[in-house]
Scaffold this motif. Structure first.
Motif, PDB file in Angstrom:
ATOM      1  N   ALA A 143       4.383  10.580   8.131  1.00 29.75           N
ATOM      2  CA  ALA A 143       4.964   9.973   6.921  1.00 29.75           C
ATOM      3  C   ALA A 143       5.873   8.843   7.385  1.00 29.75           C
ATOM      4  CB  ALA A 143       5.758  10.996   6.112  1.00 29.75           C
ATOM      5  N   THR A 144       5.928   7.785   6.593  1.00 28.25           N
ATOM      6  CA  THR A 144       6.818   6.664   6.941  1.00 28.25           C
ATOM      7  C   THR A 144       7.915   6.553   5.886  1.00 28.25           C
ATOM      8  OG1 THR A 144       5.560   5.042   5.675  1.00 28.25           O
ATOM      9  CG2 THR A 144       4.921   5.351   7.982  1.00 28.25           C
ATOM     10  N   GLY A 145       8.968   5.847   6.230  1.00 28.10           N
ATOM     11  CA  GLY A 145      10.070   5.680   5.271  1.00 28.10           C
ATOM     12  C   GLY A 145      10.883   4.448   5.582  1.00 28.10           C
ATOM     13  N   CYS A 146      11.857   4.214   4.711  1.00 25.68           N
ATOM     14  CA  CYS A 146      12.725   3.042   4.818  1.00 25.68           C
ATOM     15  C   CYS A 146      13.780   3.305   5.900  1.00 25.68           C
ATOM     16  CB  CYS A 146      13.360   2.803   3.450  1.00 25.68           C
ATOM     17  SG  CYS A 146      14.440   1.415   3.412  1.00 25.68           S
ATOM     18  N   GLY A 147      13.309   3.281   7.145  1.00 22.96           N
ATOM     19  CA  GLY A 147      14.139   3.692   8.287  1.00 22.96           C
ATOM     20  C   GLY A 147      14.041   5.206   8.451  1.00 22.96           C
ATOM     21  N   SER A 148      14.266   5.678   9.679  1.00 20.17           N
ATOM     22  CA  SER A 148      14.180   7.139   9.869  1.00 20.17           C
ATOM     23  C   SER A 148      15.348   7.842   9.198  1.00 20.17           C
ATOM     24  CB  SER A 148      14.070   7.492  11.350  1.00 20.17           C
ATOM     25  OG  SER A 148      15.197   7.031  12.051  1.00 20.17           O
ATOM     26  N   HIS A 186      14.931  12.611   3.204  1.00 19.17           N
ATOM     27  CA  HIS A 186      13.788  13.195   2.497  1.00 19.17           C
ATOM     28  C   HIS A 186      13.500  14.605   3.014  1.00 19.17           C
ATOM     29  CE1 HIS A 186      13.480   9.305   0.885  1.00 19.17           C
ATOM     30  NE2 HIS A 186      12.645   8.782   1.750  1.00 19.17           N
ATOM     31  N   LEU A 187      13.663  14.792   4.328  1.00 26.03           N
ATOM     32  CA  LEU A 187      13.417  16.131   4.884  1.00 26.03           C
ATOM     33  C   LEU A 187      14.414  17.145   4.325  1.00 26.03           C
ATOM     34  CD1 LEU A 187      12.550  15.179   8.563  1.00 26.03           C
ATOM     35  CD2 LEU A 187      11.088  16.548   7.042  1.00 26.03           C
ATOM     36  N   VAL A 188      15.672  16.709   4.184  1.00 26.79           N
ATOM     37  CA  VAL A 188      16.662  17.626   3.603  1.00 26.79           C
ATOM     38  C   VAL A 188      16.283  17.929   2.155  1.00 26.79           C
ATOM     39  CG1 VAL A 188      19.090  17.948   2.971  1.00 26.79           C
ATOM     40  CG2 VAL A 188      18.511  16.879   5.149  1.00 26.79           C
ATOM     41  N   ARG A 189      15.874  16.892   1.434  1.00 23.24           N
ATOM     42  CA  ARG A 189      15.475  17.104   0.034  1.00 23.24           C
ATOM     43  C   ARG A 189      14.259  18.014  -0.064  1.00 23.24           C
ATOM     44  NH1 ARG A 189      14.346  12.020  -3.389  1.00 23.24           N
ATOM     45  NH2 ARG A 189      15.330  10.671  -1.896  1.00 23.24           N
ATOM     46  N   ASP A 213       0.865  -1.194   0.000  1.00 25.81           N
ATOM     47  CA  ASP A 213       0.000   0.000   0.000  1.00 25.81           C
ATOM     48  C   ASP A 213       0.902   1.245   0.000  1.00 25.81           C
ATOM     49  OD1 ASP A 213      -1.680   2.100   0.502  1.00 25.81           O
ATOM     50  OD2 ASP A 213      -2.102   1.534   2.590  1.00 25.81           O
ATOM     51  N   MET A 214       0.897   1.983  -1.077  1.00 26.26           N
ATOM     52  CA  MET A 214       1.799   3.130  -1.183  1.00 26.26           C
ATOM     53  C   MET A 214       1.425   4.235  -0.191  1.00 26.26           C
ATOM     54  SD  MET A 214       3.265   5.023  -4.432  1.00 26.26           S
ATOM     55  CE  MET A 214       3.841   6.698  -4.354  1.00 26.26           C
ATOM     56  N   GLY A 215       0.161   4.316   0.159  1.00 29.09           N
ATOM     57  CA  GLY A 215      -0.270   5.342   1.111  1.00 29.09           C
ATOM     58  C   GLY A 215       0.008   4.945   2.564  1.00 29.09           C
ATOM     59  N   VAL A 216       0.402   3.706   2.794  1.00 30.62           N
ATOM     60  CA  VAL A 216       0.700   3.178   4.136  1.00 30.62           C
ATOM     61  C   VAL A 216      -0.451   3.536   5.097  1.00 30.62           C
ATOM     62  CG1 VAL A 216       2.601   2.862   5.804  1.00 30.62           C
ATOM     63  CG2 VAL A 216       3.127   3.727   3.545  1.00 30.62           C
ATOM     64  N   VAL A 217      -1.675   3.376   4.612  1.00 35.95           N
ATOM     65  CA  VAL A 217      -2.836   3.927   5.303  1.00 35.95           C
ATOM     66  C   VAL A 217      -3.034   3.340   6.694  1.00 35.95           C
ATOM     67  CG1 VAL A 217      -5.349   4.179   5.189  1.00 35.95           C
ATOM     68  CG2 VAL A 217      -3.954   4.538   3.136  1.00 35.95           C
ATOM     69  N   ALA A 218      -3.055   1.998   6.805  1.00 38.38           N
ATOM     70  CA  ALA A 218      -3.351   1.387   8.106  1.00 38.38           C
ATOM     71  C   ALA A 218      -2.262   1.709   9.121  1.00 38.38           C
ATOM     72  CB  ALA A 218      -3.497  -0.124   7.951  1.00 38.38           C
ATOM     73  N   LEU A 219      -1.017   1.656   8.699  1.00 41.83           N
ATOM     74  CA  LEU A 219       0.075   1.919   9.645  1.00 41.83           C
ATOM     75  C   LEU A 219       0.109   3.389  10.049  1.00 41.83           C
ATOM     76  CD1 LEU A 219       2.527   1.154  11.283  1.00 41.83           C
ATOM     77  CD2 LEU A 219       3.925   1.348   9.203  1.00 41.83           C
ATOM     78  N   ARG A 220      -0.072   4.276   9.092  1.00 44.02           N
ATOM     79  CA  ARG A 220      -0.065   5.714   9.460  1.00 44.02           C
ATOM     80  C   ARG A 220      -1.214   6.009  10.418  1.00 44.02           C
ATOM     81  NH1 ARG A 220      -0.887   8.278   4.496  1.00 44.02           N
ATOM     82  NH2 ARG A 220      -1.068  10.203   5.672  1.00 44.02           N
ATOM     83  N   GLN A 221      -2.363   5.358  10.205  1.00 46.25           N
ATOM     84  CA  GLN A 221      -3.506   5.554  11.099  1.00 46.25           C
ATOM     85  C   GLN A 221      -3.157   5.032  12.502  1.00 46.25           C
ATOM     86  OE1 GLN A 221      -6.177   7.336  10.320  1.00 46.25           O
ATOM     87  NE2 GLN A 221      -6.784   7.112  12.474  1.00 46.25           N
ATOM     88  N   ALA A 222      -2.534   3.864  12.578  1.00 41.98           N
ATOM     89  CA  ALA A 222      -2.167   3.287  13.889  1.00 41.98           C
ATOM     90  C   ALA A 222      -1.148   4.187  14.597  1.00 41.98           C
ATOM     91  CB  ALA A 222      -1.600   1.880  13.701  1.00 41.98           C
ATOM     92  N   VAL A 247       6.511  12.870  12.410  1.00 42.28           N
ATOM     93  CA  VAL A 247       5.307  13.643  12.680  1.00 42.28           C
ATOM     94  C   VAL A 247       5.674  15.100  12.436  1.00 42.28           C
ATOM     95  CG1 VAL A 247       3.632  14.370  14.417  1.00 42.28           C
ATOM     96  CG2 VAL A 247       4.455  12.006  14.397  1.00 42.28           C
ATOM     97  N   ALA A 248       4.908  15.749  11.572  1.00 40.56           N
ATOM     98  CA  ALA A 248       5.187  17.149  11.250  1.00 40.56           C
ATOM     99  C   ALA A 248       3.865  17.827  10.894  1.00 40.56           C
ATOM    100  CB  ALA A 248       6.162  17.222  10.077  1.00 40.56           C
ATOM    101  N   GLN A 249       3.926  19.101  10.551  1.00 38.02           N
ATOM    102  CA  GLN A 249       2.722  19.760  10.063  1.00 38.02           C
ATOM    103  C   GLN A 249       2.302  19.099   8.747  1.00 38.02           C
ATOM    104  OE1 GLN A 249       0.825  21.990  11.644  1.00 38.02           O
ATOM    105  NE2 GLN A 249       2.210  21.644  13.361  1.00 38.02           N
ATOM    106  N   PRO A 250       0.991  19.121   8.434  1.00 37.01           N
ATOM    107  CA  PRO A 250       0.515  18.385   7.250  1.00 37.01           C
ATOM    108  C   PRO A 250       1.282  18.736   5.978  1.00 37.01           C
ATOM    109  CG  PRO A 250      -1.350  19.192   8.523  1.00 37.01           C
ATOM    110  CD  PRO A 250      -0.117  19.745   9.191  1.00 37.01           C
ATOM    111  N   GLN A 251       1.630  20.019   5.771  1.00 37.13           N
ATOM    112  CA  GLN A 251       2.282  20.355   4.492  1.00 37.13           C
ATOM    113  C   GLN A 251       3.707  19.822   4.442  1.00 37.13           C
ATOM    114  OE1 GLN A 251       1.168  22.368   6.758  1.00 37.13           O
ATOM    115  NE2 GLN A 251       2.324  24.278   6.948  1.00 37.13           N
ATOM    116  N   VAL A 252       4.379  19.723   5.613  1.00 35.69           N
ATOM    117  CA  VAL A 252       5.734  19.164   5.648  1.00 35.69           C
ATOM    118  C   VAL A 252       5.653  17.646   5.412  1.00 35.69           C
ATOM    119  CG1 VAL A 252       7.787  18.761   7.090  1.00 35.69           C
ATOM    120  CG2 VAL A 252       6.617  20.990   7.159  1.00 35.69           C
TER     121      VAL A 252
END
Ligand SMILES: Cc1ncc(COP(=O)(O)O)c(C=O)c1O
Length: 366
Positions: free
Chosen positions: A95-100, A106-109, A73-82, A245-250
């Motif tokens: 947002a989730t990723g391949c390790g923090s 991604h944040l730097v990018r 699931d590309m949206g990672v919906v169930a895990l992001r909800q949990a 965990v960040a503001q929605p736009q971030v």
């Protein structure tokens, strides 16, 4: 052009990458055991928790991998909800990723254009300079203070109009030190609103000092993002799963730059199973913390200036003796993590593993 020798002389990759340190993987315990003729070697080099996967994780992953011919699931919906429910935020802030570590990149990018500045304390997590360099951002390293912790006042003063992001590693890898609420409050008040402060809390679950704030208590500040991982306390290092965990736009910007499908099906299933085991995580963290205190106390008798740790590792500021100390531990079957010329980081293991390390340390330094 088809001549192979000619091709070898042509530069295909960025010259500036030559200056980057190579990632040094920890020694394989199996190789070391073979070399020493021991039944097994002890690995205290990567800050993992030694008690195996949490109950239910292996089964959940096994079930998930039956479907690996499909994309996750590309949206990672169930895990992001949990995660959102567990940490009391809306799912659009996760947002989730391949390790923090991937999320830090991604944040730097998502914040820095080439030449923009990324401020962080040094020494800190060894991935930070690599992430900055590969993203084209300019690293601004602020030396740790005399107690091996962040000097937040100097970090705030290092901000220029090119600064786009600041990393606060709390507790700090590899020194184990942690910044407290009053200094973090002052720092966040001093940082301009248009600079993203990323609080990297890979070791949050091991914090026992009540004055060390939970980064999520700052997550309503518009320019704060909090990074967490499931690799350490939650026992999923091999599955590669972290979240922010960040503001929605971030969070939305990060989800845009993330490598598609990089939170694998196994990682999503394993993380959901792990999150159901919070009590067991607390129990294991308490064991690690008790051992951290015991090991820390024993080490202060051998090495001057060992900083108090709030993480699942301890830091030995051995300077020029670091590599030699690492080798001495290996010769007794214990793999630790030396940082040449600076210090040695030792992960807290089981009581038996820690005893073996302390015996090696006593032999090397006592
Ligand atoms: C401070 C810090 N941040 C992030 C990470 C990355 O963890 P992972 O990519 O396994 O989630 C680590 C791992 O060692 C770390 O020490």
């Amino acid at each position: 052009m088809t001549d192979r020798r000619h091709q070898a002389a042509v530069r295909l990759t960025r010259a500036d990458l030559d200056a980057l340190p190579n990632y040094v993987p920890g020694r394989s315990p199996a190789d070391l055991a073979r070399e020493l003729g021991l039944p097994e070697a002890i690995k205290l080099a990567s800050n993992e928790v030694p008690y195996g996967p949490l109950p239910g994780v292996v089964e959940a992953v096994a079930e998930a991998v039956a479907g690996v011919h499909r994309y996750p699931d590309m949206g990672v919906v169930a895990l992001r909800q949990a995660l959102a429910e567990r940490y009391g935020v809306d799912a659009d802030r996760v947002a989730t990723g391949c390790g923090s570590v991937a999320l830090a990149e991604h944040l730097v990018r998502a914040t820095c254009l080439p030449g923009d500045e990324l401020v962080y304390s040094w020494r800190s997590f060894e991935a930070y300079p690599i992430i900055a360099a590969t993203s084209g951002a300019t690293s601004v390293q602020v030396p740790n203070d005399g107690g091996h912790g962040h000097d937040l006042a100097t970090m705030a003063a290092a901000v220029t109009d090119r600064t786009r992001m600041i990393l606060v590693c709390n507790p700090n890898n590899p020194t184990g030190t942690a910044v407290r609420r009053a200094e973090l409050d002052r720092f966040l008040d001093a940082v301009p609103d248009d600079v993203l402060v990323v609080i990297d809390e890979a070791y949050r679950e091991f914090v026992t000092d009540p004055e060390v704030p939970d980064g999520l208590s700052y997550a309503d500040r518009p320019n704060v993002a909090v990074l967490r991982t499931l690799s350490k306390a939650w026992g999923l290092a091999g599955l590669r799963i972290g979240f922010l965990v960040a503001q929605p736009q971030v969070a939305a910007a990060v989800r845009k730059v993330v490598t598609p499908f990089s939170t694998s099906m196994a990682a999503q299933a394993g993380a959901l199973a792990a999150l159901a085991q919070a009590d067991e995580v607390h129990r294991r963290c308490a064991l690690v913390v008790a051992e951290r205190e015991r090991v820390g106390e024993a080490l202060t008798k051998l090495v001057p200036g060992v900083p108090a740790s709030q993480a699942n590792f301890v830091w030995l500021p051995l300077g020029d003796r670091s590599v030699e100390f690492g080798k001495a531990c290996e010769s007794r079957g214990v793999i630790v993590r030396p940082f040449p010329g600076d210090g040695v980081r030792v992960t807290i293991g089981t009581p038996t593993e820690n005893d073996a390390f302390l015996a090696a340390a006593e032999a090397a330094l006592g």
